[in-house]
Design an enzyme around this catalytic site. Structure first.
Site, PDB file in Angstrom:
ATOM      1  N   HIS A  42       8.188 -14.803  -1.212  1.00  0.00           N
ATOM      2  CA  HIS A  42       9.010 -15.980  -1.495  1.00  0.00           C
ATOM      3  C   HIS A  42       8.253 -17.233  -1.077  1.00  0.00           C
ATOM      4  O   HIS A  42       7.704 -17.291   0.023  1.00  0.00           O
ATOM      5  CB  HIS A  42      10.328 -15.905  -0.716  1.00  0.00           C
ATOM      6  CG  HIS A  42      11.174 -17.144  -0.851  1.00  0.00           C
ATOM      7  ND1 HIS A  42      11.435 -17.988   0.195  1.00  0.00           N
ATOM      8  CD2 HIS A  42      11.803 -17.685  -1.933  1.00  0.00           C
ATOM      9  CE1 HIS A  42      12.207 -18.990  -0.224  1.00  0.00           C
ATOM     10  NE2 HIS A  42      12.435 -18.839  -1.502  1.00  0.00           N
ATOM     11  N   SER A  43       8.181 -18.217  -1.985  1.00  0.00           N
ATOM     12  CA  SER A  43       7.624 -19.533  -1.669  1.00  0.00           C
ATOM     13  C   SER A  43       6.163 -19.391  -1.210  1.00  0.00           C
ATOM     14  O   SER A  43       5.348 -18.789  -1.932  1.00  0.00           O
ATOM     15  CB  SER A  43       8.518 -20.194  -0.617  1.00  0.00           C
ATOM     16  OG  SER A  43       8.267 -21.565  -0.543  1.00  0.00           O
ATOM     17  N   PHE A  44       5.837 -19.896  -0.046  1.00  0.00           N
ATOM     18  CA  PHE A  44       4.504 -19.711   0.537  1.00  0.00           C
ATOM     19  C   PHE A  44       4.078 -18.240   0.502  1.00  0.00           C
ATOM     20  O   PHE A  44       2.895 -17.920   0.352  1.00  0.00           O
ATOM     21  CB  PHE A  44       4.532 -20.218   1.983  1.00  0.00           C
ATOM     22  CG  PHE A  44       3.285 -19.951   2.782  1.00  0.00           C
ATOM     23  CD1 PHE A  44       2.186 -20.771   2.675  1.00  0.00           C
ATOM     24  CD2 PHE A  44       3.224 -18.857   3.647  1.00  0.00           C
ATOM     25  CE1 PHE A  44       1.034 -20.524   3.414  1.00  0.00           C
ATOM     26  CE2 PHE A  44       2.082 -18.604   4.387  1.00  0.00           C
ATOM     27  CZ  PHE A  44       0.984 -19.435   4.273  1.00  0.00           C
TER      28      PHE A  44
END
Lengths: 292, 292, 292
Positions: free
Chosen positions: A121-123
């Site tokens: 998720h994300s980073f």
């Protein structure tokens, strides 16, 4: 769910629902344990049992996945949630991207995991890109949930508009330990736009100062782009973290399309609220992204 | 539903729900029969009765529409599903785009259809563009369901990124009869991304080798762009067939916007699964696209 | 709901559900009254009570908000719906953008409103931009619902493709009083694409001739872009009013992104039908956009 940690001992359940604790000690910084699996074979029979490793993003720790992991576990899946160095209870914020991705790869190896559905998720998207390079034979599929897909040679900051990068640099410069603490007013509008105020506050409590270093490390991703591992992109449609309006930025289709052929799954949701407060929905979409 | 076929006789019901067979012989290659209409006047009263002609796409035959046609029929509509030359049970794969569009126009004429809502899916979009030129006075409205809308002088392959076109050419070259057989792994991710594995396999069974010729024929569409027939575009939002990320490609808004003024309808769904496994939803959206 | 109007007396309930009339006279052209609040404290307790001022768009009057205002009122909010000069029952169509925005600002002042959530739909977006300049201290937040967000120095017509502007000019030139009357066939497809025919006809009945002047007035918006008022953009995804296909036009992300940091909320719906026929849904999204 409990996070076990040799340095800090059992931090205790950080979520309100009861989970059987798993006494198996794990080595720092891999504080996760497999999620318990309820004995409900008829319910579990509906889904092909999979092994998930869920990799959180910035301004988050393993607790980001608590609800989603619980829902996947209820369905009969085996779920692991490693926590990064420099995140959660780790006092050392002087970490590198390489330390983080190595920690996840080591986690997969030390837990003898195979056929892993590796979710970022994300980073965490940039993390699973590097983990895929480190342990490609352990992976069944990569799943990106509004996650960064960096080009070879890019740093994460390259995927943020210049004004955001400038703000991040100023926030880091004004910190004592080269971390970024997001102002709540910004976090509430951009990371938790669909949340109620109290939900946003709950999520913000876990938004510990983020080590800035890994956002500014150029990553060699040549190997990633040669790996034949199947890939999926799960898109939360109301994610407001990367400013809209410039097609040269954004989760989907800007970064997702770099995956080449990928399975595309989409749902309504924002960057952080939906995983926390609609975990059943997110779990079902991760399963759709992960199944054969 | 049964597909009648002079050459091959009654192929039998290809779908699990019972439909009264219609003994009326139809001329090859128009293998369709009107869908039975249930005697449920109160239910039917809810919708304005319409006449639909549903035009399938590539790697599909008339059975693509079976569920949707059944749902429309239940609502009191009259539904016809012509099957293309070169598709379904037709052993002759040496067909042209002109043969295909003429076959649909002839079907409309021979069945004495008027005030037709002509629906095209995928490749079928380019077909209904040409059918509109051939029998404009028979048509009430054109409805494009994630369907190609070609510019005057374009071929369908112009709307696919170069790497896809190259793959198609190689697949055709490696076939014995100038057809394209999609690898299942690709089909599963790109055409049926929302499906379960078994659903994807069921749909793939009907993905007969596709004649490559019509994909590479430039079409004169000057007349199409002068026709005042009302138009609708129904957009399945998770369709993954045309690679994302390049605004010069794609169903919507790239091709849809060529229609000028059109009624826009949108739903969650992928290129092939949703029509097969959520036929009631797709039928309701086609009705919304088609009604006065 | 009743609209009170000194000039035209009580126009009577324009909506089928009963509302207690509010006998408080209001000054022309502000024909609105606060929405009644049901005595249902347990229901109301669920939402933080807010004060909404709802600003309609072109080809609409205050009745555009009737259903949404009723739903917000049921939840315990205080709702005002001012109607523009040149709109609704106002016979004088010779109005300016400045007259319109001043009328809304005056309404807020004369009703002694503070901490206002100011919502603009469509053309109303450009109005709330100017109102924000006039009474910034009265406003808690600006909410744009598929609404224009103009750049400093722009006129509204700058945000419509040239062919649309040309059509508008011709329609105005062919009118007797410099107004635009939209043809129903266009309105039905572009403004009410999700409606049934009868729903579209009901909405069209309220689409009075629109004064053309305010669409062609350049607006000084320097102050707007310096105001620190929080902002939200609520996006109706199937809105077909601004032609798709050119990224230089459109509600979101083209115009929404001009707001800088904003809370992003999204729902399925078209430009006019959804507010009229799914008022509970729209009200809930406006609340999500407006709450702390």
């Amino acid at each position: 769910m409990t996070y076990l940690n040799e340095n800090y001992q059992n931090l205790g359940p950080s979520w309100p629902f009861p989970y059987p604790t798993n006494p198996m000690p794990t080595n720092w910084p891999y504080m996760s344990t497999p999620w318990s699996q309820e004995d409900d074979s008829s319910y579990r029979a509906k889904e092909q049992p999979l092994t998930f490793v869920l990799v959180h993003g910035s301004w988050a720790d393993a607790s980001f996945w608590a609800g989603v992991a619980a829902e996947l576990s209820k369905k009969g899946h085996t779920v692991f949630v490693p926590e990064f160095p420099g995140h959660g209870a780790d006092p050392n914020k002087n970490v590198t991207h390489g330390m983080i991705s190595k920690s996840v790869a080591d986690f997969i190896i030390s837990h003898k995991l195979h056929n892993v559905v590796l979710v970022g998720h994300s980073f965490g998207g940039s993390v699973i890109q590097k983990v895929a390079e480190l342990v490609p034979d352990r992976l069944k599929r990569l799943v990106f949930l509004n996650a960064f897909v960096l080009k070879d040679g890019e740093m994460l900051a390259d995927e943020l508009p210049p004004q955001v990068v400038e703000q991040f640099k100023q926030l880091a410069a004004s910190s004592k330990n080269n971390t970024i603490t997001l102002p709540f007013d910004f976090f509430r509008e951009a990371f938790t736009n669909l949340a109620s105020l109290s939900q946003a506050q709950q999520i913000y409590k876990k938004a510990f100062p983020e080590p800035v270093g890994p956002l500014f490390e150029k990553l060699d991703l040549k190997k990633f782009y040669s790996l034949p591992i199947p890939k999926s992109y799960v898109h939360l449609m109301e994610d407001n973290v990367i400013p809209f309006g410039d097609p040269n930025y954004g989760w989907h289709p800007h970064m997702s399309s770099r995956l080449g052929l990928f399975r595309f799954i989409q749902l309504h949701g924002d960057h952080m609220t939906t995983a926390h407060y609609e975990p059943k929905l997110v779990a079902s979409k991760l399963y759709e992204a992960a199944r054969d």
